[in-house]
Design a protein around this motif. Structure first.
Motif, PDB file in Angstrom:
ATOM      1  N   ILE A 104       0.837  -1.199   0.000  1.00  0.00           N
ATOM      2  CA  ILE A 104       0.000   0.000   0.000  1.00  0.00           C
ATOM      3  C   ILE A 104       0.869   1.244   0.000  1.00  0.00           C
ATOM      4  CG2 ILE A 104      -1.677   1.311   1.351  1.00  0.00           C
ATOM      5  CD1 ILE A 104      -2.795  -1.343   2.337  1.00  0.00           C
ATOM      6  N   LEU A 105       1.861   1.265   0.894  1.00  0.00           N
ATOM      7  CA  LEU A 105       2.726   2.448   0.965  1.00  0.00           C
ATOM      8  C   LEU A 105       3.455   2.674  -0.344  1.00  0.00           C
ATOM      9  CD1 LEU A 105       4.265   2.200   4.531  1.00  0.00           C
ATOM     10  CD2 LEU A 105       2.728   3.971   3.686  1.00  0.00           C
ATOM     11  N   SER A 106       3.843   1.598  -1.002  1.00  0.00           N
ATOM     12  CA  SER A 106       4.644   1.742  -2.209  1.00  0.00           C
ATOM     13  C   SER A 106       3.864   2.370  -3.343  1.00  0.00           C
ATOM     14  CB  SER A 106       5.152   0.367  -2.655  1.00  0.00           C
ATOM     15  OG  SER A 106       4.082  -0.451  -3.086  1.00  0.00           O
ATOM     16  N   ARG A 107       2.522   2.285  -3.280  1.00  0.00           N
ATOM     17  CA  ARG A 107       1.765   2.829  -4.393  1.00  0.00           C
ATOM     18  C   ARG A 107       1.083   4.147  -4.050  1.00  0.00           C
ATOM     19  NH1 ARG A 107      -2.624  -1.489  -3.619  1.00  0.00           N
ATOM     20  NH2 ARG A 107      -4.355  -0.364  -2.699  1.00  0.00           N
ATOM     21  N   LEU A 108       1.308   4.639  -2.815  1.00  0.00           N
ATOM     22  CA  LEU A 108       0.656   5.880  -2.435  1.00  0.00           C
ATOM     23  C   LEU A 108       1.194   7.077  -3.176  1.00  0.00           C
ATOM     24  CD1 LEU A 108       0.141   5.694   1.414  1.00  0.00           C
ATOM     25  CD2 LEU A 108      -1.445   5.142  -0.398  1.00  0.00           C
ATOM     26  N   GLY A 109       2.488   7.096  -3.465  1.00  0.00           N
ATOM     27  CA  GLY A 109       3.087   8.279  -4.074  1.00  0.00           C
ATOM     28  C   GLY A 109       3.145   9.396  -3.048  1.00  0.00           C
ATOM     29  N   GLY A 110       2.921  10.636  -3.497  1.00  0.00           N
ATOM     30  CA  GLY A 110       2.962  11.755  -2.576  1.00  0.00           C
ATOM     31  C   GLY A 110       1.574  12.188  -2.197  1.00  0.00           C
ATOM     32  N   GLY A 111       1.474  13.469  -1.780  1.00  0.00           N
ATOM     33  CA  GLY A 111       0.173  14.039  -1.493  1.00  0.00           C
ATOM     34  C   GLY A 111      -0.236  13.920  -0.045  1.00  0.00           C
ATOM     35  N   ILE A 112      -1.520  14.203   0.199  1.00  0.00           N
ATOM     36  CA  ILE A 112      -2.058  14.261   1.550  1.00  0.00           C
ATOM     37  C   ILE A 112      -1.904  12.917   2.238  1.00  0.00           C
ATOM     38  CG2 ILE A 112      -4.187  14.590   2.877  1.00  0.00           C
ATOM     39  CD1 ILE A 112      -5.039  16.584   0.695  1.00  0.00           C
ATOM     40  N   GLY A 113      -1.423  12.950   3.466  1.00  0.00           N
ATOM     41  CA  GLY A 113      -1.236  11.732   4.241  1.00  0.00           C
ATOM     42  C   GLY A 113       0.174  11.205   4.201  1.00  0.00           C
ATOM     43  N   THR A 114       1.015  11.753   3.304  1.00  0.00           N
ATOM     44  CA  THR A 114       2.392  11.253   3.189  1.00  0.00           C
ATOM     45  C   THR A 114       3.405  12.321   3.548  1.00  0.00           C
ATOM     46  OG1 THR A 114       2.531  11.862   0.842  1.00  0.00           O
ATOM     47  CG2 THR A 114       1.713   9.661   1.377  1.00  0.00           C
ATOM     48  N   ARG A 115       2.943  13.530   3.909  1.00  0.00           N
ATOM     49  CA  ARG A 115       3.898  14.575   4.277  1.00  0.00           C
ATOM     50  C   ARG A 115       4.428  14.327   5.671  1.00  0.00           C
ATOM     51  NH1 ARG A 115       0.650  18.426   0.647  1.00  0.00           N
ATOM     52  NH2 ARG A 115      -1.116  17.643   1.822  1.00  0.00           N
ATOM     53  N   GLY A 116       5.582  14.890   5.964  1.00  0.00           N
ATOM     54  CA  GLY A 116       6.173  14.720   7.277  1.00  0.00           C
ATOM     55  C   GLY A 116       7.431  13.880   7.189  1.00  0.00           C
ATOM     56  N   PRO A 117       7.472  12.755   7.926  1.00  0.00           N
ATOM     57  CA  PRO A 117       8.686  11.937   7.930  1.00  0.00           C
ATOM     58  C   PRO A 117       9.049  11.374   6.565  1.00  0.00           C
ATOM     59  CG  PRO A 117       7.228  11.327   9.726  1.00  0.00           C
ATOM     60  CD  PRO A 117       6.458  12.251   8.844  1.00  0.00           C
ATOM     61  N   GLY A 118       8.049  11.121   5.719  1.00  0.00           N
ATOM     62  CA  GLY A 118       8.352  10.547   4.407  1.00  0.00           C
ATOM     63  C   GLY A 118       8.301   9.039   4.435  1.00  0.00           C
ATOM     64  N   GLU A 119       8.101   8.430   3.282  1.00  0.00           N
ATOM     65  CA  GLU A 119       7.929   6.983   3.211  1.00  0.00           C
ATOM     66  C   GLU A 119       9.180   6.226   3.633  1.00  0.00           C
ATOM     67  OE1 GLU A 119       6.293   5.403  -0.334  1.00  0.00           O
ATOM     68  OE2 GLU A 119       4.812   6.982  -0.529  1.00  0.00           O
ATOM     69  N   SER A 120      10.351   6.788   3.318  1.00  0.00           N
ATOM     70  CA  SER A 120      11.569   6.052   3.647  1.00  0.00           C
ATOM     71  C   SER A 120      11.654   5.792   5.146  1.00  0.00           C
ATOM     72  CB  SER A 120      12.800   6.829   3.178  1.00  0.00           C
ATOM     73  OG  SER A 120      12.860   8.099   3.809  1.00  0.00           O
ATOM     74  N   LYS A 121      11.248   6.777   5.959  1.00  0.00           N
ATOM     75  CA  LYS A 121      11.279   6.576   7.401  1.00  0.00           C
ATOM     76  C   LYS A 121      10.112   5.716   7.867  1.00  0.00           C
ATOM     77  CE  LYS A 121      13.853  10.735   8.601  1.00  0.00           C
ATOM     78  NZ  LYS A 121      13.859  12.018   9.319  1.00  0.00           N
ATOM     79  N   LEU A 122       8.988   5.810   7.151  1.00  0.00           N
ATOM     80  CA  LEU A 122       7.821   5.056   7.570  1.00  0.00           C
ATOM     81  C   LEU A 122       7.951   3.573   7.252  1.00  0.00           C
ATOM     82  CD1 LEU A 122       4.976   7.495   6.612  1.00  0.00           C
ATOM     83  CD2 LEU A 122       5.973   7.075   8.842  1.00  0.00           C
ATOM     84  N   GLU A 123       8.888   3.215   6.393  1.00  0.00           N
ATOM     85  CA  GLU A 123       9.064   1.811   6.036  1.00  0.00           C
ATOM     86  C   GLU A 123      10.180   1.156   6.846  1.00  0.00           C
ATOM     87  OE1 GLU A 123       9.576   2.422   1.869  1.00  0.00           O
ATOM     88  OE2 GLU A 123       7.489   2.023   1.409  1.00  0.00           O
ATOM     89  N   MET A 124      10.640   1.845   7.875  1.00  0.00           N
ATOM     90  CA  MET A 124      11.657   1.252   8.729  1.00  0.00           C
ATOM     91  C   MET A 124      11.060   0.092   9.520  1.00  0.00           C
ATOM     92  SD  MET A 124      13.557   4.625  10.274  1.00  0.00           S
ATOM     93  CE  MET A 124      12.087   5.208  11.063  1.00  0.00           C
ATOM     94  N   ASP A 125      11.913  -0.800  10.004  1.00  0.00           N
ATOM     95  CA  ASP A 125      11.413  -1.878  10.837  1.00  0.00           C
ATOM     96  C   ASP A 125      11.084  -1.336  12.223  1.00  0.00           C
ATOM     97  OD1 ASP A 125      13.816  -1.696  12.306  1.00  0.00           O
ATOM     98  OD2 ASP A 125      14.789  -3.190  11.023  1.00  0.00           O
ATOM     99  N   ARG A 126      10.449  -2.193  13.041  1.00  0.00           N
ATOM    100  CA  ARG A 126       9.993  -1.738  14.361  1.00  0.00           C
ATOM    101  C   ARG A 126      11.138  -1.185  15.211  1.00  0.00           C
ATOM    102  NH1 ARG A 126       4.973  -3.110  16.143  1.00  0.00           N
ATOM    103  NH2 ARG A 126       3.761  -4.588  14.927  1.00  0.00           N
TER     104      ARG A 126
END
Length: 593
Positions: free
Chosen positions: A316-338
């Motif tokens: 899901i994250l990989s296909r979100l792209g940018g836009g509302i809901g993805t600003r802030g830390p960014g996907e690279s940080k959100l895909e980190m492990d626990r």
């Protein structure tokens, strides 16, 4: 043999085999839809009372056969070209049980979003007879969106097969022309979904617009409680998929918090990005935070909220792209492990703790100088920043948007009768304020908890003021700021027609207009009166040899009167209670009645 997809429940094996045989239907090079294919689709569609869709490549190969419901069929992305700006090399031919051969809004939206060569609808009567056939083709872009050209509805025997095949080639050229527009700056098209109240959905619309989205539709369903799998139920989720497609929405926003599994299930069904109210508010905060501390607070809140929803959502994250809901830390940080997420949260907390320590030092200096603190609190967009600007001339950014400003701003204000106070503008509150956001912003919200006086600013022109005031009281109680003295203010009274009476909204509240300045003098007088209640008057006879005491009195309070006598200066001073106690303990021998 390729499989038949979609809703095949209840179809006899023999009939399913006949439908499956459609994959072998031959196409001539100049044939849009063979007569035999159309008749076969109409026969099965009538027998099943369901739509059937066939996807055909430009070379005449049947790529997919899908069975749907009576009024819809899943429209798949089977493009044979990777270039999303060009036609997909695929056309869709599908049935409409019930007789109408007119293309629906969903059909047109799918034609655009999938960049199909063409979209074709076959009207099917109750007796399985073909009532007509129509097609649509893409044309030149307008503001980046391809136009659509609809054909007339033709009887089967007069179907313009070769002409429609030529129309596809013409469409291939036309779709590359026209006004591209600035698609990067185009707002996301959002559809809103709620199960609470229509009023809450109205506020969600204001939040979405504040985040930069264009609200194109809303879906309200009153439910006693959310469905555990899809929040709205599987049937309603399917309806959302059709509505989103018809409205060409690329974002669906739910008015309540979704679990990670609900978000995942909804995105699989609807086929577009799905976010909830909390994610939307966090996104707005990520846009608006200006100070370093504000950005850290938002990042901490986002990581804490999203970390519990990330596991299993990589696709899901990989296909979100940018836009509302993805600003802030960014996907690279959100895909980190626990482990990495926990480390990042710990590091952010450490930075915020240091900033909080620095703020406490500054606060101690203010307390040492005996400067009372007055905080402006209230629902978002009630005019707190405008009021701060009017009183202090601070020039703080203020706009008619929810959460236009986030970072706490403070300015000194001198009272007409002497003395001063620190006026603090705090972040606005809102219903369903995310818990993680309250936790992250506690250090900033402490300005309200440690204030000597709260000025609760409400919108006097809004019919929702009582409900909004209740939310403010609830948040103040949650952060432990419900014991201080307060002054209720109804702002924006200039927007209320003279014939309307707003007194019943909040009896005893001051009526002001931060925009025009009306009522500001009364507000300052009320603030002065409340602050004076926390002061104590002392009279001291200060010997001439200890004149430095008078300087200390001026620093800690307001000198009301000073007269010279034979042995020294008689000084009457108004002091905050704690400062009065300090002076009494230090210079008790000088105090006179």
């Amino acid at each position: 043999m390729p499989e038949v997809h979609g809703n095949i429940t209840g179809i006899r094996d023999s009939q399913l085999a006949e439908i499956q045989a459609i994959y072998d239907c031959p196409f001539e090079w100049n044939e849009y839809a063979p007569r035999e294919l159309i008749l076969e689709l109409a026969r099965h569609s009538c027998a099943l009372n369901r739509e059937i869709a066939v996807y055909v490549s430009r070379d005449g190969d049947v790529l997919d056969v899908t069975v749907g419901e009576i009024d819809n069929v899943p429209l798949l992305d089977l493009r044979l070209r990777r270039n999303s700006k060009r036609l997909s090399f695929v056309r869709c031919i599908h049935t409409h049980p019930g007789g109408s051969a007119r293309l629906s809004d969903v059909d047109i939206a799918a034609l655009r979003s999938l960049m199909l060569d063409s979209m074709c609808a076959i009207g099917v009567g109750e007796d399985g007879r073909v009532t007509g056939v129509s097609a649509a083709f893409l044309t030149e872009k307008v503001n980046g969106m391809p136009g659509v050209e609809l054909s007339e509805i033709y009887p089967l025997k007069k179907l313009p097969q070769e002409q429609w095949m030529q129309e596809i080639l013409v469409s291939e050229q036309r779709v590359l022309q026209g006004d591209e527009g600035d698609m990067l700056d185009a707002p996301e098209r959002a559809m809103l979904v709620g199960i609470d109240t229509e009023k809450s959905l109205d506020e969600l619309a204001a939040l979405a617009e504040s985040a930069g989205a264009q609200v194109v539709g809303r879906f309200f369903q009153k439910r006693p409680k959310p469905d555990t799998a899809t929040f709205v139920g599987s049937g309603k989720a399917q309806q959302l998929q059709l509505d989103a497609q018809a409205l060409e929405a690329d974002l669906v926003i739910f008015d309540d918090e979704l679990t990670g599994s609900q978000t995942r299930n909804l995105e699989e069904i609807i086929g577009v990005k799905v976010i909830d109210r909390t994610t939307l508010i966090l996104d707005i905060f990520a846009q608006r935070a200006q100070s370093g501390e504000g950005k850290l607070q938002v990042q901490l809140a986002q990581l804490k909220y999203r970390s519990s929803r990330l596991i299993g959502q990589g696709l899901i994250l990989s296909r979100l792209g940018g836009g509302i809901g993805t600003r802030g830390p960014g996907e690279s940080k959100l895909e980190m492990d626990r482990r990495r997420i926990r480390e990042q949260i710990t590091a952010l907390k450490r930075e915020l703790d240091e900033l909080q320590r620095q703020r406490q030092l500054r606060r101690k200096n203010r307390e040492k100088n005996a400067i009372p603190i007055v905080s402006l609190v209230g629902y978002t967009n009630t005019g707190k920043s405008t009021l701060l600007n009017t009183i202090t001339g601070a020039g703080v950014y203020a706009e008619n948007k929810l959460f236009a400003t986030l970072d706490a701003v403070s300015r000194r204000v001198e009272l007409p009768d002497g003395g001063e106070f620190l006026l603090v503008d705090t972040v606005g509150f809102i219903s369903k304020l995310p818990h993680d956001l309250v936790e992250a912003f506690k250090s900033t919200l402490e300005e309200a908890t440690l204030s000597d006086l709260l000025v609760i600013v409400s919108d006097g022109s809004s019919p929702d003021t009582p409900d909004q005031h209740r939310v403010v009281e609830e948040v103040l109680a949650e952060i432990g700021a419900d014991t201080q003295p307060r002054i209720d203010v109804l702002n924006k009274c200039d927007l209320v027609p003279p014939e309307e009476d707003i007194l019943p909204i909040m009896p005893g509240a001051l009526h002001i207009s931060a925009k025009t300045g009306a009522g500001i003098d009364r507000l300052l007088a009320a603030i002065a009166k409340e602050l004076r209640k926390a002061e104590q008057q002392l009279t001291l006879l200060v010997p001439f040899a200890q004149y430095g005491v008078i300087a200390e009195l001026r620093q800690k309070g307001r000198v009301l009167e000073e007269a010279y006598e034979d042995t020294g200066s008689r000084v009457t001073v108004m002091l905050p209670q704690d400062a009065a106690g300090q002076i009494a303990a230090k210079y008790g021998s000088m105090i006179v009645s």
